[in-house]
Design a protein around this motif. Structure first.
Motif, PDB file in Angstrom:
ATOM      1  N   VAL A   1       0.839  -1.136  -0.082  1.00  0.00           N
ATOM      2  CA  VAL A   1      -0.038   0.100   0.022  1.00  0.00           C
ATOM      3  C   VAL A   1       1.047   1.120   0.150  1.00  0.00           C
ATOM      4  CG1 VAL A   1      -1.493   1.099   1.411  1.00  0.00           C
ATOM      5  CG2 VAL A   1      -1.855  -0.998   1.086  1.00  0.00           C
ATOM      6  N   LEU A   2       1.999   1.106   0.811  1.00  0.00           N
ATOM      7  CA  LEU A   2       2.779   2.336   0.710  1.00  0.00           C
ATOM      8  C   LEU A   2       3.544   2.739  -0.613  1.00  0.00           C
ATOM      9  CD1 LEU A   2       4.388   4.376   2.609  1.00  0.00           C
ATOM     10  CD2 LEU A   2       6.058   2.557   3.226  1.00  0.00           C
ATOM     11  N   LEU A   3       3.880   1.533  -1.346  1.00  0.00           N
ATOM     12  CA  LEU A   3       4.519   1.825  -2.467  1.00  0.00           C
ATOM     13  C   LEU A   3       3.463   2.206  -3.483  1.00  0.00           C
ATOM     14  CD1 LEU A   3       6.794  -1.280  -2.740  1.00  0.00           C
ATOM     15  CD2 LEU A   3       7.757   1.189  -2.547  1.00  0.00           C
ATOM     16  N   ALA A   4       2.157   1.736  -3.348  1.00  0.00           N
ATOM     17  CA  ALA A   4       1.095   2.083  -4.393  1.00  0.00           C
ATOM     18  C   ALA A   4       0.806   3.550  -4.228  1.00  0.00           C
ATOM     19  CB  ALA A   4       0.040   1.401  -4.249  1.00  0.00           C
ATOM     20  N   ALA A   5       0.740   4.163  -2.956  1.00  0.00           N
ATOM     21  CA  ALA A   5       0.660   5.391  -2.849  1.00  0.00           C
ATOM     22  C   ALA A   5       1.682   6.183  -3.136  1.00  0.00           C
ATOM     23  CB  ALA A   5       0.324   5.557  -1.136  1.00  0.00           C
ATOM     24  N   PHE A   6       2.876   5.745  -2.928  1.00  0.00           N
ATOM     25  CA  PHE A   6       4.191   6.335  -3.421  1.00  0.00           C
ATOM     26  C   PHE A   6       4.062   6.795  -4.877  1.00  0.00           C
ATOM     27  CE2 PHE A   6       8.368   7.646  -4.142  1.00  0.00           C
ATOM     28  CZ  PHE A   6       8.939   8.061  -3.271  1.00  0.00           C
ATOM     29  N   ALA A   7       3.411   5.790  -5.624  1.00  0.00           N
ATOM     30  CA  ALA A   7       3.462   5.734  -7.141  1.00  0.00           C
ATOM     31  C   ALA A   7       2.390   6.870  -7.385  1.00  0.00           C
ATOM     32  CB  ALA A   7       2.979   4.674  -7.618  1.00  0.00           C
TER      33      ALA A   7
ATOM     34  N   VAL B   1       8.921   5.993 -13.589  1.00  0.00           N
ATOM     35  CA  VAL B   1       9.153   5.389 -12.309  1.00  0.00           C
ATOM     36  C   VAL B   1       7.865   5.200 -11.657  1.00  0.00           C
ATOM     37  CG1 VAL B   1      10.261   5.642 -10.106  1.00  0.00           C
ATOM     38  CG2 VAL B   1      11.524   6.328 -12.046  1.00  0.00           C
ATOM     39  N   ALA B   2       6.716   6.080 -11.649  1.00  0.00           N
ATOM     40  CA  ALA B   2       5.634   5.615 -11.038  1.00  0.00           C
ATOM     41  C   ALA B   2       4.862   4.625 -11.508  1.00  0.00           C
ATOM     42  CB  ALA B   2       4.712   6.852 -11.240  1.00  0.00           C
ATOM     43  N   LEU B   3       4.936   4.522 -13.015  1.00  0.00           N
ATOM     44  CA  LEU B   3       4.264   3.335 -13.534  1.00  0.00           C
ATOM     45  C   LEU B   3       5.089   1.923 -13.299  1.00  0.00           C
ATOM     46  CD1 LEU B   3       3.428   4.946 -17.275  1.00  0.00           C
ATOM     47  CD2 LEU B   3       1.845   4.690 -15.134  1.00  0.00           C
ATOM     48  N   TYR B   4       6.239   2.029 -13.189  1.00  0.00           N
ATOM     49  CA  TYR B   4       7.022   0.636 -12.905  1.00  0.00           C
ATOM     50  C   TYR B   4       6.682   0.434 -11.422  1.00  0.00           C
ATOM     51  CZ  TYR B   4      10.704  -2.350 -11.842  1.00  0.00           C
ATOM     52  OH  TYR B   4      11.486  -3.533 -11.443  1.00  0.00           O
ATOM     53  N   THR B   5       6.413   1.482 -10.498  1.00  0.00           N
ATOM     54  CA  THR B   5       6.319   1.091  -9.032  1.00  0.00           C
ATOM     55  C   THR B   5       4.842   0.600  -8.813  1.00  0.00           C
ATOM     56  OG1 THR B   5       7.881   2.916  -8.512  1.00  0.00           O
ATOM     57  CG2 THR B   5       6.024   2.254  -6.826  1.00  0.00           C
ATOM     58  N   ALA B   6       3.937   1.171  -9.570  1.00  0.00           N
ATOM     59  CA  ALA B   6       2.363   0.816  -9.644  1.00  0.00           C
ATOM     60  C   ALA B   6       2.375  -0.711  -9.989  1.00  0.00           C
ATOM     61  CB  ALA B   6       1.661   1.725 -10.454  1.00  0.00           C
ATOM     62  N   ALA B   7       3.100  -1.048 -11.361  1.00  0.00           N
ATOM     63  CA  ALA B   7       3.282  -2.216 -11.605  1.00  0.00           C
ATOM     64  C   ALA B   7       3.612  -3.357 -10.989  1.00  0.00           C
ATOM     65  CB  ALA B   7       3.739  -2.479 -13.068  1.00  0.00           C
ATOM     66  N   ARG B   8       4.428  -2.998 -10.180  1.00  0.00           N
ATOM     67  CA  ARG B   8       5.122  -4.052  -9.069  1.00  0.00           C
ATOM     68  C   ARG B   8       4.241  -4.287  -7.942  1.00  0.00           C
ATOM     69  NH1 ARG B   8      10.635  -4.982  -9.374  1.00  0.00           N
ATOM     70  NH2 ARG B   8      10.354  -6.151  -7.606  1.00  0.00           N
TER      71      ARG B   8
ATOM     72  N   ILE C   1       0.597  -3.036  -7.420  1.00  0.00           N
ATOM     73  CA  ILE C   1      -0.758  -2.940  -7.078  1.00  0.00           C
ATOM     74  C   ILE C   1      -1.243  -4.463  -7.608  1.00  0.00           C
ATOM     75  CG2 ILE C   1      -2.845  -2.395  -8.586  1.00  0.00           C
ATOM     76  CD1 ILE C   1      -1.631   0.290  -8.807  1.00  0.00           C
ATOM     77  N   PRO C   2      -0.565  -5.296  -8.480  1.00  0.00           N
ATOM     78  CA  PRO C   2      -0.788  -6.478  -8.571  1.00  0.00           C
ATOM     79  C   PRO C   2      -0.893  -7.425  -7.259  1.00  0.00           C
ATOM     80  CG  PRO C   2       0.697  -5.916 -10.516  1.00  0.00           C
ATOM     81  CD  PRO C   2       0.458  -4.752  -9.375  1.00  0.00           C
ATOM     82  N   GLN C   3      -0.006  -7.165  -6.320  1.00  0.00           N
ATOM     83  CA  GLN C   3      -0.082  -7.991  -5.078  1.00  0.00           C
ATOM     84  C   GLN C   3      -1.519  -7.652  -4.309  1.00  0.00           C
ATOM     85  OE1 GLN C   3       3.604  -8.169  -2.936  1.00  0.00           O
ATOM     86  NE2 GLN C   3       4.955  -7.213  -4.784  1.00  0.00           N
TER      87      GLN C   3
END
Length: 272
Positions: free
Chosen positions: A97-103, A259-266, A268-270
């Protein structure tokens, strides 16, 4: 690991020096995806890197008299509560959730930078020079006189910036600079220099809050990254004199979106 840390830290530092505090937003995804830190360690380590880099980066602005030290300290102290709460919230949410919010935050910053670039282009096309804001603070420091509405805006803005720093482990320069211009009526060059005071204070307070929350840091990695970042920031400061600000803004915006799209792709699927 050291062979990878130094060049990456140098690149991040160049970005910081060339673009100001907003460049620090790249630190967390770099620490997570390139250097293998977990998100909580990355956001905590980022506070060390950003805090030290901005503290040293403040010195040239001080020599050029572009820092209102007193107003920066007041703004930073007003944000201490937000920084503390942000640090607590960061440890309470799942790492994905933290990484998705960061994206999402990176996309917001990219949008803000795009809007500023377009506004600057329109002003230039219309032949308007940049008009500096009044240097008189919104909040009067005279005895028994206070603009309560302005004081409320200042407190809310400082708290929001502190919350952002505490939660995401970023300097928040993209938010601090306009906040200083609007809330304290500082001229833009002075707001940029003064923002480094605010970022340093918020980073230090957020770091102190996190160190009491059983967060483990690789101090060798963070220390070498910080040293490389400081050197890079000095190099980046020289780049600003040779490259158009609009081109720097555009290049950084594109990098943020990628970088945002890469972070979201890594991340959000989880959730699925």
């Amino acid at each position: 690991m050291l062979a990878l840390t130094l060049p990456i830290g140098l690149v991040v530092g160049i970005t910081l020096g060339a673009l100001g505090g907003g460049g620090s937003i790249l630190t967390v995804p770099v620490l997570v995806y390139l250097l293998g830190l977990d998100p909580r360690s990355a956001t905590t380590g980022s506070l060390v890197i950003v805090g030290v880099t901005t503290l040293i980066g403040m010195l040239p602005h001080l020599r050029a008299r572009r820092v209102r030290l007193g107003q920066g300290v007041v703004f930073g102290l007003l944000g201490l509560g937000g920084a503390f709460v942000g640090s607590l919230l960061s440890t309470a949410v799942p790492q994905n959730v933290l990484l998705a919010a960061f994206a999402g935050l990176m996309l917001v910053v990219a949008a803000v930078m795009t809007r500023r670039r377009w506004a600057a282009a329109r002003n230039q096309a219309a032949g308007h020079g940049q008009v500096e804001a009044r240097t008189t603070p919104v909040v009067s420091l005279r005895p028994f006189r206070c603009d309560c509405h302005a004081l409320g805006v200042l407190l809310l803005t400082a708290t929001a910036v502190g919350l952002l720093t505490g939660f995401f482990g970023v300097g928040g320069g993209f938010a601090v600079v306009p906040a200083l211009v609007l809330a304290m009526r500082l001229p833009m060059p002075v707001a940029v220099g003064t923002s480094l005071v605010v970022i340093t204070i918020n980073s230090a307070s957020s770091l102190l809050s996190r160190l009491g929350q059983d967060v483990t840091l690789d101090w060798a990695l963070i220390g070498s990254f910080t040293a490389a970042s400081v050197i890079g920031s000095l190099i980046g400061a020289r780049i600003t004199a040779k490259v158009s600000p609009a081109r720097l803004n555009l290049a950084f915006t594109v990098l943020l979106v990628v970088v945002a799209l890469y972070t979201a792709a890594r991340s959000i699927p989880q959730f699925l």
